[in-house]
Design a protein around this motif. Structure first.
Motif, PDB file in Angstrom:
ATOM      1  N   ALA A   1       0.803  -1.110  -0.010  1.00  0.00           N
ATOM      2  CA  ALA A   1      -0.001  -0.093  -0.019  1.00  0.00           C
ATOM      3  C   ALA A   1       0.877   1.412  -0.190  1.00  0.00           C
ATOM      4  CB  ALA A   1      -0.858  -0.032   1.048  1.00  0.00           C
ATOM      5  N   ALA A   2       2.050   1.262   0.567  1.00  0.00           N
ATOM      6  CA  ALA A   2       2.960   2.421   0.720  1.00  0.00           C
ATOM      7  C   ALA A   2       3.555   2.691  -0.708  1.00  0.00           C
ATOM      8  CB  ALA A   2       4.042   2.246   1.720  1.00  0.00           C
ATOM      9  N   THR A   3       3.453   1.718  -1.631  1.00  0.00           N
ATOM     10  CA  THR A   3       3.825   2.237  -2.910  1.00  0.00           C
ATOM     11  C   THR A   3       2.802   2.603  -4.013  1.00  0.00           C
ATOM     12  OG1 THR A   3       3.411  -0.165  -3.882  1.00  0.00           O
ATOM     13  CG2 THR A   3       5.745   0.100  -2.806  1.00  0.00           C
ATOM     14  N   LEU A   4       1.644   3.030  -3.331  1.00  0.00           N
ATOM     15  CA  LEU A   4       0.391   3.339  -4.196  1.00  0.00           C
ATOM     16  C   LEU A   4       0.874   4.468  -4.869  1.00  0.00           C
ATOM     17  CD1 LEU A   4      -2.670   3.070  -4.707  1.00  0.00           C
ATOM     18  CD2 LEU A   4      -3.033   4.594  -2.838  1.00  0.00           C
ATOM     19  N   SER A   5       0.605   4.941  -6.166  1.00  0.00           N
ATOM     20  CA  SER A   5       1.166   5.818  -6.919  1.00  0.00           C
ATOM     21  C   SER A   5       0.003   6.808  -6.970  1.00  0.00           C
ATOM     22  CB  SER A   5       1.462   5.508  -8.432  1.00  0.00           C
ATOM     23  OG  SER A   5       0.459   5.179  -9.396  1.00  0.00           O
ATOM     24  N   ARG A   6       0.338   7.858  -7.080  1.00  0.00           N
ATOM     25  CA  ARG A   6      -0.857   9.138  -7.308  1.00  0.00           C
ATOM     26  C   ARG A   6      -1.795   8.768  -8.477  1.00  0.00           C
ATOM     27  NH1 ARG A   6       0.371  13.724  -4.149  1.00  0.00           N
ATOM     28  NH2 ARG A   6       2.278  13.329  -2.727  1.00  0.00           N
TER      29      ARG A   6
ATOM     30  N   ASN B   1      -3.183  16.539  -3.559  1.00  0.00           N
ATOM     31  CA  ASN B   1      -3.802  17.200  -2.517  1.00  0.00           C
ATOM     32  C   ASN B   1      -3.805  16.241  -1.243  1.00  0.00           C
ATOM     33  OD1 ASN B   1      -5.311  19.442  -1.356  1.00  0.00           O
ATOM     34  ND2 ASN B   1      -5.835  19.888  -3.325  1.00  0.00           N
ATOM     35  N   ILE B   2      -4.282  16.808  -0.141  1.00  0.00           N
ATOM     36  CA  ILE B   2      -4.304  15.978   1.088  1.00  0.00           C
ATOM     37  C   ILE B   2      -5.226  14.449   0.955  1.00  0.00           C
ATOM     38  CG2 ILE B   2      -5.322  15.951   3.589  1.00  0.00           C
ATOM     39  CD1 ILE B   2      -2.657  17.660   2.919  1.00  0.00           C
ATOM     40  N   VAL B   3      -6.138  14.446   0.175  1.00  0.00           N
ATOM     41  CA  VAL B   3      -6.905  13.391  -0.207  1.00  0.00           C
ATOM     42  C   VAL B   3      -6.035  12.031  -0.598  1.00  0.00           C
ATOM     43  CG1 VAL B   3      -7.465  13.655  -2.599  1.00  0.00           C
ATOM     44  CG2 VAL B   3      -8.846  12.524  -1.308  1.00  0.00           C
ATOM     45  N   TYR B   4      -4.766  12.207  -1.299  1.00  0.00           N
ATOM     46  CA  TYR B   4      -3.797  11.312  -1.599  1.00  0.00           C
ATOM     47  C   TYR B   4      -3.256  10.881  -0.457  1.00  0.00           C
ATOM     48  CZ  TYR B   4       0.383   9.378  -3.407  1.00  0.00           C
ATOM     49  OH  TYR B   4       1.609   8.365  -3.634  1.00  0.00           O
ATOM     50  N   ASP B   5      -2.553  11.820   0.376  1.00  0.00           N
ATOM     51  CA  ASP B   5      -1.936  11.634   1.626  1.00  0.00           C
ATOM     52  C   ASP B   5      -2.550  10.660   2.362  1.00  0.00           C
ATOM     53  OD1 ASP B   5       0.423  13.004   0.866  1.00  0.00           O
ATOM     54  OD2 ASP B   5      -0.763  14.765   1.180  1.00  0.00           O
ATOM     55  N   PHE B   6      -3.811  11.074   2.638  1.00  0.00           N
ATOM     56  CA  PHE B   6      -5.053  10.448   3.485  1.00  0.00           C
ATOM     57  C   PHE B   6      -5.214   9.063   3.056  1.00  0.00           C
ATOM     58  CE2 PHE B   6      -9.252   9.161   4.663  1.00  0.00           C
ATOM     59  CZ  PHE B   6      -8.969   9.159   6.028  1.00  0.00           C
ATOM     60  N   ALA B   7      -5.084   8.623   1.772  1.00  0.00           N
ATOM     61  CA  ALA B   7      -5.104   7.549   1.285  1.00  0.00           C
ATOM     62  C   ALA B   7      -4.218   6.534   1.730  1.00  0.00           C
ATOM     63  CB  ALA B   7      -5.512   7.472  -0.098  1.00  0.00           C
ATOM     64  N   LYS B   8      -2.965   7.024   1.798  1.00  0.00           N
ATOM     65  CA  LYS B   8      -1.723   6.251   2.372  1.00  0.00           C
ATOM     66  C   LYS B   8      -1.733   6.045   4.054  1.00  0.00           C
ATOM     67  CE  LYS B   8       1.385   9.086   0.547  1.00  0.00           C
ATOM     68  NZ  LYS B   8       2.965   9.448   0.333  1.00  0.00           N
ATOM     69  N   VAL B   9      -2.169   6.985   4.621  1.00  0.00           N
ATOM     70  CA  VAL B   9      -2.564   6.700   5.935  1.00  0.00           C
ATOM     71  C   VAL B   9      -3.506   5.654   6.422  1.00  0.00           C
ATOM     72  CG1 VAL B   9      -3.543   7.988   8.077  1.00  0.00           C
ATOM     73  CG2 VAL B   9      -2.161   9.269   6.701  1.00  0.00           C
ATOM     74  N   ARG B  10      -4.496   5.621   5.357  1.00  0.00           N
ATOM     75  CA  ARG B  10      -5.535   4.778   5.482  1.00  0.00           C
ATOM     76  C   ARG B  10      -4.952   3.323   5.260  1.00  0.00           C
ATOM     77  NH1 ARG B  10      -9.959   5.061   1.191  1.00  0.00           N
ATOM     78  NH2 ARG B  10      -8.192   4.086  -0.123  1.00  0.00           N
ATOM     79  N   GLU B  11      -4.237   3.244   4.138  1.00  0.00           N
ATOM     80  CA  GLU B  11      -3.549   1.876   3.756  1.00  0.00           C
ATOM     81  C   GLU B  11      -2.609   1.649   4.820  1.00  0.00           C
ATOM     82  OE1 GLU B  11      -4.738   0.119   1.632  1.00  0.00           O
ATOM     83  OE2 GLU B  11      -6.111   1.574   0.642  1.00  0.00           O
ATOM     84  N   ALA B  12      -1.994   2.559   5.649  1.00  0.00           N
ATOM     85  CA  ALA B  12      -1.042   2.152   6.377  1.00  0.00           C
ATOM     86  C   ALA B  12      -1.512   1.346   7.647  1.00  0.00           C
ATOM     87  CB  ALA B  12      -0.179   3.424   6.875  1.00  0.00           C
TER      88      ALA B  12
END
Length: 802
Positions: free
Chosen positions: A4-9, A240-251
């Protein structure tokens, strides 16, 4: 590495958009995407023949997503967005809303000619005039205002509909004439800007990365608590922050989203939505604090070392021995003598006491607590206290300045690398809150520092007589109580001249005395930085992609034309065109930065981007508080703000308004407990995916795809005989509107939600019932106690089937 951490934009945006209902029926006609023929070739010419022109969507969503205009024969034919860099790299990809901007640019409703008002303000009746007549008339009005009333009578209204390195230029002209009445704060973060400096220091503001952590830091957290924060609604672009939040969710962190409605962000985590009555966030915090204190789960060592006012041990001398500490308030031994137990909070918040206890236990057990608040909770008339109260959760637990933690503020924002056209120094030192302009137009001479928040003087010397409004809809549509606005502006002896520059006929534009057609950024050379909610640094330079329609002009040329009539053109332009200013600003910024491309390189490539390292809010302060003190009188986090107690004693507050030295739960004007038999429901506005405030509100395809609807719980709807899709009347103490119902369990009973920013549509000479679904038709105008700001989410209503 976790997959999940490698999820690209690119992958994230592609996957997210595939699930949206907007895709499909609206198709390429809605988004302006490249049309395809059956064999896959683009209709209307080969791609190789297209000229690619870079630009941005620079409306105020927090992002400035990149657009790549495809131009043929001097006309935009379609838009692409950022596709530069490898798939895992930084891509500032525009959201679906931003990709409709071609519909706005080429709208048949574009303003084409300069015009002067005929009839009453607000009627929208104008006659065409020449640019020369417009320049001369505005110059005369501006000069006459200053000669008769002084520079304090001149004001630039708040607006954020467009931004770039060469936008909002009126201050430069006004300062050449001796200045203008200044404003402070903004509609987005008004109450937070006034409240939080008392806790974290004078330099604390919602746009400074020192006082908050970047969202990516939450990837290291095991518990993320979000108060009224929905990046999927408000900060949707690919960078934007929605992408950063997606990575948080997957973490894998547990995420609790506290909101009165199941917003677009929390809808992906239905088991983590904690419904709460709107405006009662501070009551929930109080009850959690009670459990932490009662169970000895606060970090007393942190509180003693870094804070003032948690308990008697760290109270300032002026308040010692008086039961004024935060602990006294929570435990019922001070202030109102009410113990803030979960049972006390449950009927206020509508959250069961047991659920509050469980949340408190989860907080106490968290190894890295990340608390973050959106800007919705503070847009209430008790917003100053609410924003400070939410920050008490990381303060009480000592979860500040450490990996995976946040201070309770909204996620950190980047520092910019791009300058802007200099405005000069304003000789006028007097300022009002940006939300107070209507009062200043109506009775400015009566406004004082103690009663109205006037800064720089004890009182205003005059009311506003000349108002400049550029690229904003805050005269009416985005300002409270539109009916009151209309009434005040009918008296032309008060506000004597209103100048509006815009691209289409907004509701605010109808109030103009002079209405001037603006060129959009795609129609002129454009330069702007990345957005404040995109955690990277960047610049875009490009354009024009096509000519402006009719006689529309660039803002720079409009202000230069007025300056010419005043004999100030040489001082204003310094002999430069807008394009020359852009080049100069870029070169100075690049020299200061040291890493940006050359001017020739940025012109050739159109854009520049670089990622930033994550930050942890107040990390330096926690590491060494003596070396890095806060800008509070004590140099520490002030839970009890002695100077706020002192300042509160000097204020003249409206009945029912309170200002307190500690963050309490105060219902506020039209908050909890204010409903009546006539108006039995609480109401709140929320940001909607199809608009940025009111920007994009004129794109009909978006209005069709994203219907303007009032969210109402099934229980409240059944009681009123309202079905999904029914037309409803919504009445408040100040107005009435008609709007379609969205009957849904995604909103807490007793509260209705209305997407803000819809365009007002009412017969102001008749029944004044708004048919556009504009929430500010029914929003009272009551500046908040401390900030004197826009507590617009505090209102009570009745909803009935129309």
């Amino acid at each position: 590495m976790n997959e999940a951490a490698t999820l690209s934009r690119r992958t994230f945006v592609k996957g997210s958009l595939a699930g949206l209902a907007l895709a499909g029926a609206a198709g390429s006609a809605l988004y302006g995407c490249a049309p395809k023929s059956e064999d896959g070739a683009k209709d209307g010419g080969a791609a190789a023949a297209d000229e690619i022109v870079y630009s941005q969507c620079v409306v105020n969503c927090g992002g400035s997503c990149l657009l790549r205009w495809h131009v043929q024969d001097g006309k935009i034919v379609y838009a692409e967005t950022d596709n530069v860099g490898d798939a895992a790299g930084l891509q500032a990809r525009a959201c679906l809303r931003g990709r409709t901007i071609r519909r706005w640019i080429n709208s048949p409703d574009r303003l084409m000619k300069p015009m002067k008002r005929e009839g009453k303000r607000g009627e929208g009746k104008f006659k065409e005039i020449s640019w020369d007549e417009a320049y001369q008339g505005i110059a005369d009005a501006l000069k006459n205002t200053i000669d008769q009333y002084g520079n304090e009578a001149v004001y630039m209204n708040y607006g954020s509909g467009v931004s770039s390195a060469t936008s909002r230029l009126f201050p430069r002209l006004a300062n050449l004439m001796g200045g203008y009445l200044k404003s402070y704060a903004d509609y987005s973060t008004n109450m937070m800007q006034s409240g939080m400096p008392y806790t974290y220091g004078d330099k604390c503001n919602p746009y400074d990365s020192v006082y908050a952590s970047s969202m990516s830091e939450a990837e290291k957290s095991d518990l993320v608590i979000m108060f009224g924060n929905s990046p999927a609604d408000t900060r949707m672009g690919g960078a934007n922050i929605v992408y950063d939040f997606a990575k948080v969710r997957e973490a894998g962190a547990k995420i609790v989203n506290i909101d009165y409605r199941l917003n677009e962000t929390s809808s992906g985590h239905p088991d983590e939505w904690l419904p709460i009555r709107t405006g009662t966030d501070a009551a929930l915090v109080n009850a959690i604090a009670h459990e932490l204190i009662a169970n000895d789960q606060v970090d007393k060592e942190f509180l003693d070392k870094y804070c003032v006012g948690y308990d008697e041990d760290t109270m300032p001398e002026s308040a010692k021995g008086q039961n004024k500490s935060y602990k006294d308030y929570i435990m019922g031994t001070g202030y109102d003598m009410v113990e803030k137990t979960p049972e006390w909070a449950a009927p206020i918040t509508q959250i069961p006491a047991d659920r509050i206890r469980q949340l408190a236990a989860d907080i106490a057990a968290a190894k890295a607590l990340f608390v973050v608040q959106g800007w919705g909770p503070q847009r209430h008339n008790n917003g100053e206290n609410t924003s400070r109260a939410i920050c008490m959760l990381p303060i009480l637990t000592g979860m500040i300045g450490k990996p995976g933690t946040n201070t309770g503020m909204r996620e950190a924002e980047p520092g910019g690398i791009l300058g802007s056209m200099p405005k000069g120094e304003n000789p006028v030192k007097t300022a009002i809150n940006c939300y107070q302009w209507l009062n200043a137009a109506d009775h400015g001479e009566q406004m004082t520092a103690a009663k109205d928040g006037v800064r720089g003087a004890d009182k205003l010397s005059t009311g506003i007589k000349f108002l400049w409004n550029y690229g904003g809809n805050c005269i009416s549509n985005q300002h409270s109580d539109i009916n009151l606005v209309y009434d005040v502006l009918q008296d032309e002896s008060k506000l004597e001249c209103i100048v509006v520059i815009d691209t289409v006929m907004t509701d605010s534009a109808k109030y103009a005395d002079y209405l001037l057609p603006d060129a959009m950024r795609a129609e002129q050379m454009h330069m702007a930085a990345n957005g404040y909610a995109e955690y990277y640094n960047g610049v875009v330079v490009g354009g024009p992609a096509q000519d402006a329609p009719g006689d529309a002009q660039k803002e720079y040329d409009i202000v230069s034309g007025i300056a010419d009539k005043l004999g100030l053109k040489d001082d204003f332009t310094e002999g430069k065109t807008q394009e020359q200013w852009i080049e100069e600003i870029y070169k100075k910024s690049a020299e200061k930065d040291g890493n940006m491309p050359s001017w020739d390189e940025i012109k050739a490539q159109g854009h520049y981007k670089r990622e930033l390292e994550p930050v942890i809010g107040l990390a330096d302060f926690v590491a060494d508080p003596a070396k890095n003190p806060l800008e509070t009188p004590s140099g520490k986090i002030e839970i009890y703000a002695e100077r706020l107690a002192e300042n509160a004693a000097k204020l003249e507050l409206a009945e029912g308004d309170v200002v307190t030295p500690i963050p309490v739960f105060d219902p506020g004007y039209l908050g909890y407990g204010s409903t009546t038999d006539e108006f039995p429901l609480y109401a709140s506005g929320f940001h909607y995916k199809s608009r940025t405030h009111s920007s994009y509100g004129g794109v009909e395809e978006l209005n069709q795809a994203c219907r303007q609807q009032i969210w109402i719980n099934d229980l409240d709807a059944q009681e009123r005989g309202i079905g999904n899709g029914d037309k409803c009347s919504v009445k408040s103490p100040v107005g009435e509107m008609l709007i379609e119902a969205k009957v849904t369990p995604r909103i807490i009973p007793g509260t209705v939600g209305i997407p803000q920013g819809a365009w007002h549509d009412a017969d102001m000479a008749g029944d004044r019932i708004d048919k556009g679904g504009c929430i500010n038709t029914i929003t009272p105008y009551h500046p908040s106690p401390l900030a004197k700001g826009n507590g617009v989410h505090s209102l009570i209503v009745q909803v009935a089937k129309a």
